[in-house]
Each structure stands twice: as structure tokens, then as C-alpha cells.
Write a protein that holds these residues in place. Structure first.
Motif: not given
Length: 436
Positions: A304-313, A335-342, A344-354
Motif C-alpha cells: 500500500e506504500s513503498g517502492t519497487f525496483s529492478g532491470g539492468k542498465i 507494458f511491452d518493452i521494444y527497441g527504440w527506432t524513433s 513505430e517499434p518492431t522488435e522486442t528486447v530481452d530485458e527492461i532497463g533499470v
């Protein structure tokens, strides 16, 4: 040699006629006319001393009105030869005549063999046990044809018993997100085995070129702890179109009722006394409906309060799409995380950023900051929240940097949250429920 005076035939070497004494020497010295003969093959002469002497003699005899570079013998032998002219005129036609005759022979032979093939000793009768039979190649089966949106829903209920009773996970191929589907399916299978589907009613409630919503009512028989019961359920499916194929984006299920199924009575004992009939109770008036009380217990992992964290740089990511789903005890946004292309994104990535998620002081919202993300295409694509009465809004922002994306989810009431990530492909999952 024939004597021109008396016509007596003398030997060739005779100088006078043996009969009349006519002088034959004058006749033998006359130059006889050369016989007509075929032209000898052309011979190219080289410049030798004998050739020069011959040329000089020929020039004296015939004159010098010819080309010095030409051979007078060749000219005299080949000029005005009718047989040679005929050969040169028709020599280029003969190869074509020969080839045409051969082609005609091949065609006649092929037609003959084709019409009489069955009469040859090496041929076979067309049968199932002998070679030479006609093999039928099957056409495309139904599995290779394009399926409709409802076909995916129908196939879901076809594969559901094999998943619940045998652990067959091939049902996951029907979903666009197998992780979320597996979690919901495991919750369903925990309520007993699947016996049979008695009733099945599908209704289309929302239609779009790229998405369909179906409401399904089922009655099925299940078994739990060796007890059979009939369960009535209401299913909600959302089916989306991607890559020219329909897949289930998510489903939710609500149990309407669960009644024990009557079993066959055991054979009665004739000696046993007849059972006393039980009086039928009078129906009691149904109480007025009341709002369900919210339990004070919060599922494990929710805060009900606090924080969560994870991911990699990392860097160069995009929050591409957002999807909503309803579970039995909580609601979820993925939320689906894709590679940024500026674009419409088309390819996924393996792991989310921090990332770091913080629950607000009033407990009504949670804000997630994803470092290394440069875009939020999900802001353009949107999210369908028609089935949620809990979520007030989902907003995206850029916290003063071009390499971070912020997401704020606001609820209508105070709630509890749970945030975690998935890998390969990378996803950010936010679960929430209302606590008051």
C-alpha cells in the motif's frame, strides 16, 4: 591412232599409216582439247621459284590482265563450273533438312510409344500393390487456412480439457502473451479436473478490424476431491489480429454457480426398510443484496506504500504497447518493452532497463520511471480500459531527460500495488487492487 585418210586404226606410236602410208606425225603434234573433268580441290600456292616461272609463262600465254595476288590456276579451274555452283548454292540447306528429318522422326516415335505404352512387357497395371499407380496429393487442410477470431475462442475450449487434465501447454500457442495466459490457466485448473462441456454459447460484444471481444457462457462438469459438480461460468475474451493471424490477447472468467452433479443411486437392498421421505422445506424470502465487504487481507507481494525496483542498465528502449487484464483477486496492466527506432517499434528486447516504481502518499497512484527508455509509443497506441472500474487514468511523461520514460497509473480509490518485470521478451507488469 586412226588414220584420217583410210580410217585404219594404227598404234599410238605409229608415224605413218601401215595401210596407205599417210603421215601421222602432224596429227599427233596437234594439241588435243582437254576433257571436261571435275575441278580439283583448291590449292593455295606459296611463293616458290617454280611458281614464279609458271606465272611468267601464264602471263605470256593469257596476258597480264589479272590480279597479281590471285592464283590463275584456281581461277581457271573453278570459274564457270556448274557442278561447283550447285554445291555452293545447296550446301547451306542440307544441315537444316537433316535436322528437320531427325525432329520429325523423334515426334513420330514418341507418339507411337505413348499410344502403345501399356502393351510393352515392362509396364504395370495401376493398382495399390504395383508401381505405376496414381498418387493423390492432398490439398491444404483446415489447419493451414486463415482462422477467424471466433476460431481461436472455439479452439481454446477444445484444448482446455487437455491442459487441465494432462498438463498439455499447446493451448498457449493461441495467445499473444503466453506468460499471462499460463498464470490465468493455472488458476482455473486448480479448481478441479475437467469432465465435459455441457453447454457453450458465444456472443460477439465488440467488433473492430483488428480486435474482437466475445462473451461466452459455459456449463461444464468438473471433479474436485472426488466430488463431481456442475459449474456455470462467464468468460470474456479479447482477440487481436497480428501478422494476418488471430490470437487471444487475454481472457477472464467469472464463476456464476457450482452445483453438485447427481450420481447414479446404489442398488437398493430389498430387506432394508424404505427411507422416510424428507419433507420439502418452504422457500425462504431472499435477503436484499448487499455490497460485498472488502477483506482486510492483501495478497502476498502487494504494497500500500513503498517502492519497487529492478532491470539492468541499458539504453534505446521504447514502452511500445500496454494491455489490461482482469484476474480473480486483482487487475493487471502489462507494458511491452521494444527497441527504440524513433518510429513505430518492431522488435522486442530481452530485458527492461533499470526502473523504480513509487506508490503515492494517498495510495491512489503509482509512478514508474524506466531509465534507458527514449520513447513511449504506447501513448499513441492507447489502452483499452472499458472493463475496468478501478483505473482512473494511465499517463506517460518524460522526466526532464531524453533517456527516461515515466508512467503514472491512477486508481479511483486507495489501493495496493505489485510491480515486477519479465524477460525474453522484456515486459513490465503492474498489478493492483482497491483496498477501500
Amino acid at each position: 591412232m586412226k588414220c584420217p585418210n583410210c580410217s585404219f586404226v594404227n598404234p599410238d606410236a605409229s608415224e605413218i599409216c601401215k595401210v596407205c602410208g599417210y603421215e601421222l606425225i602432224a596429227i599427233s603434234t596437234e594439241k588435243p582439247e582437254p576433257p571436261i573433268s571435275k575441278a580439283p580441290p583448291k590449292i593455295n600456292h606459296t611463293d616458290h621459284a617454280d611458281d614464279h616461272e609458271l606465272d611468267s609463262a601464264l602471263k605470256t600465254l593469257f596476258g597480264s590482265d589479272f590480279d597479281d595476288d590471285s592464283d590463275i590456276i584456281d581461277i581457271e579451274l573453278t570459274e564457270n563450273d556448274p557442278e561447283l555452283d550447285y554445291y555452293e548454292e545447296h550446301s547451306s540447306i542440307k544441315p537444316f533438312l537433316i535436322l528437320g528429318a531427325l525432329a520429325l522422326l523423334v515426334i513420330v516415335l514418341f507418339m507411337f510409344l505413348k499410344s502403345n505404352w501399356s502393351d510393352f512387357p515392362w509396364s504395370y497395371e495401376s493398382s495399390a500393390d504395383q508401381p505405376g499407380q496414381t498418387i493423390e496429393v492432398p490439398g491444404p487442410t483446415d489447419e493451414t487456412k486463415d482462422k477467424t477470431a471466433q476460431d481461436s475462442v472455439d479452439q481454446f475450449f477444445t484444448l482446455l480439457p487437455t491442459f487441465v487434465n494432462q498438463g498439455n501447454i499447446s493451448i498457449l500457442t493461441l495467445f499473444s502473451n503466453s506468460e499471462d495466459a499460463l498464470e490465468a490457466l493455472m488458476d482455473f485448473s486448480a479448481n478441479g479436473t475437467f469432465e465435459q462441456l455441457n453447454q457453450y454459447d458465444v456472443k460477439l460484444v465488440e467488433e473492430d478490424p483488428e480486435a474482437m471481444r466475445y462473451s461466452v457462457t459455459t456449463e461444464m462438469e468438473r471433479t474436485l476431491d472426488d466430488k463431481k459438480f456442475e459449474e456455470q461460468m462467464h468468460w470474456d475474451f479479447r482477440v487481436i489480429r497480428a501478422d494476418d493471424a488471430w490470437t487471444i490477447e487475454y481472457f477472464s472468467v467469472e464463476v456464476l454457480s457450482g452445483d453438485p452433479v447427481a450420481t447414479e443411486p446404489a442398488p437398493s437392498d430389498p430387506a432394508a426398510p424404505a427411507p422416510t421421505p424428507t419433507p420439502t422445506p418452504q422457500p425462504k424470502p431472499e435477503p436484499a443484496p448487499v455490497e460485498p465487504e472488502i477483506s482486510g487481507e492483501i495478497p502476498e507481494g502487494f504494497l500500500e506504500s513503498g517502492t519497487f525496483s529492478g532491470g539492468k542498465i541499458t539504453d534505446g528502449q521504447d514502452v511500445a504497447t500496454a494491455r489490461y487484464g482482469r484476474h480473480e483477486d486483482f487487475e493487471r496492466i502489462v507494458f511491452d518493452i521494444y527497441g527504440w527506432t524513433s518510429f513505430e517499434p518492431t522488435e522486442t528486447v530481452d530485458e527492461i532497463g533499470v526502473y523504480e516504481a513509487t506508490i503515492s502518499g494517498d495510495g491512489k497512484s503509482i509512478t514508474v520511471i524506466i531509465n534507458g527508455a527514449r520513447g513511449a509509443y504506447a501513448k499513441k497506441s492507447g489502452i483499452d480500459l472499458k472493463e475496468s472500474s478501478t483505473v482512473s487514468s494511465v499517463e506517460y511523461f518524460f522526466p526532464g531527460s531524453d533517456s527516461a520514460v515515466g508512467i503514472t497509473i491512477t486508481l479511483n480509490e486507495k489501493g495496493a500495488f505489485k510491480v515486477f518485470s519479465l524477460k525474453e521478451p522484456a515486459k513490465l507488469v503492474v498489478d493492483f487492487l482497491v483496498t477501500q
